[in-house]
Design a protein around this motif. Structure first.
Motif, PDB file in Angstrom:
ATOM      1  N   GLU A 126       0.829  -1.204   0.000  1.00 15.03           N
ATOM      2  CA  GLU A 126       0.000   0.000   0.000  1.00 15.03           C
ATOM      3  C   GLU A 126       0.868   1.260   0.000  1.00 15.03           C
ATOM      4  N   ARG A 127       1.905   1.238   0.817  1.00 17.32           N
ATOM      5  CA  ARG A 127       2.801   2.405   0.889  1.00 17.32           C
ATOM      6  C   ARG A 127       3.597   2.565  -0.409  1.00 17.32           C
ATOM      7  N   THR A 128       3.968   1.448  -1.006  1.00 20.52           N
ATOM      8  CA  THR A 128       4.698   1.503  -2.277  1.00 20.52           C
ATOM      9  C   THR A 128       3.814   2.077  -3.370  1.00 20.52           C
ATOM     10  N   LEU A 129       2.561   1.648  -3.409  1.00 14.46           N
ATOM     11  CA  LEU A 129       1.630   2.194  -4.402  1.00 14.46           C
ATOM     12  C   LEU A 129       1.421   3.688  -4.175  1.00 14.46           C
ATOM     13  N   ALA A 130       1.291   4.100  -2.918  1.00 15.29           N
ATOM     14  CA  ALA A 130       1.139   5.529  -2.627  1.00 15.29           C
ATOM     15  C   ALA A 130       2.358   6.308  -3.130  1.00 15.29           C
TER      16      ALA A 130
END
Length: 218
Positions: free
Chosen positions: A37-41
């Motif tokens: 999720e953080r990587t996508l953000a």
């Protein structure tokens, strides 16, 4: 039977008899989902930055990258402490590490574009979009690891299309770049194309480890 009870039953079945005696101390699947999720953000922030009229300093993107690194370091520390893991310990580490490489390449791309004064062209935008979409499929697949093999495999197939797209764009734009008479511009663009291709390779490896995990959990 409520949803939580059913989920616990599925996890006990997945971990087997040894998992019942030595239950996992940490929820590595949840940690991988959070990292995804953080990587996508971070990738979304990267593409927004790429579409600015004037490319500003990518300080915010660099900070996101550092925060994701800290999350990965925490996961690695927990791996050292854990007696059991939901799937192969080395695969968890490699999965997390290569997911991190995707964002690292995006951050380095932004830093060099800003430092070198490179204006995003169509190949840069297209490879960036493919990296974004591929990362989205990584997140989708990670959410279903260990619970829905079909959905994970579907995410892997979709993600691989973007890996192939990045490689095709890279070869085409490099062929065009070799025809230019502006050697300095060619050198700058080559660095940017190369980093984005590196992100595509990290995406490929992330999807490979995901597939390896699914096969092991089947």
């Amino acid at each position: 039977m409520d949803e939580n009870t059913n989920e616990q039953g599925l996890k006990r079945k997945k971990y087997g008899i040894f998992g019942s005696f030595f239950p996992p101390k940490y929820d590595f699947e949840a940690m991988l989902v959070e990292q995804a999720e953080r990587t996508l953000a971070g990738m979304e922030a990267f593409t927004r930055w790429m579409n600015e009229d004037t490319l500003t300093s990518p300080d915010a993107l660099i900070q996101i990258g550092r925060e994701v690194d800290l999350h990965r370091y925490n996961l690695e520390a927990r791996l050292l402490e854990a007696f059991s893991t939901p799937f192969n310990r080395q695969d968890i580490y490699t999965f997390s590490r290569n997911m991190d490489y995707i964002l690292n390449h995006a951050v380095e791309t932004a830093r060099e574009m800003h430092a070198f004064g490179v204006i995003p062209d169509e190949p840069i935008r297209e490879m960036s979009q493919s990296l974004l979409h591929g990362t989205r499929h990584v997140l989708e697949g990670t959410r279903y690891l260990g619970t829905d093999k079909g959905r994970v495999e579907d995410s892997i197939r979709k993600g691989r299309k973007h890996v192939h797209a990045i490689e095709d764009i890279y070869i085409t734009c490099m062929a065009d770049l070799f025809q230019t008479n502006d050697a300095m511009e060619a050198m700058k663009k080559r660095e940017i194309y190369y980093h984005l291709r590196g992100g595509g390779k990290a995406l490929r490896m992330t999807l490979y480890i995901m597939h390896k995990a699914v096969v092991g959990l089947a």
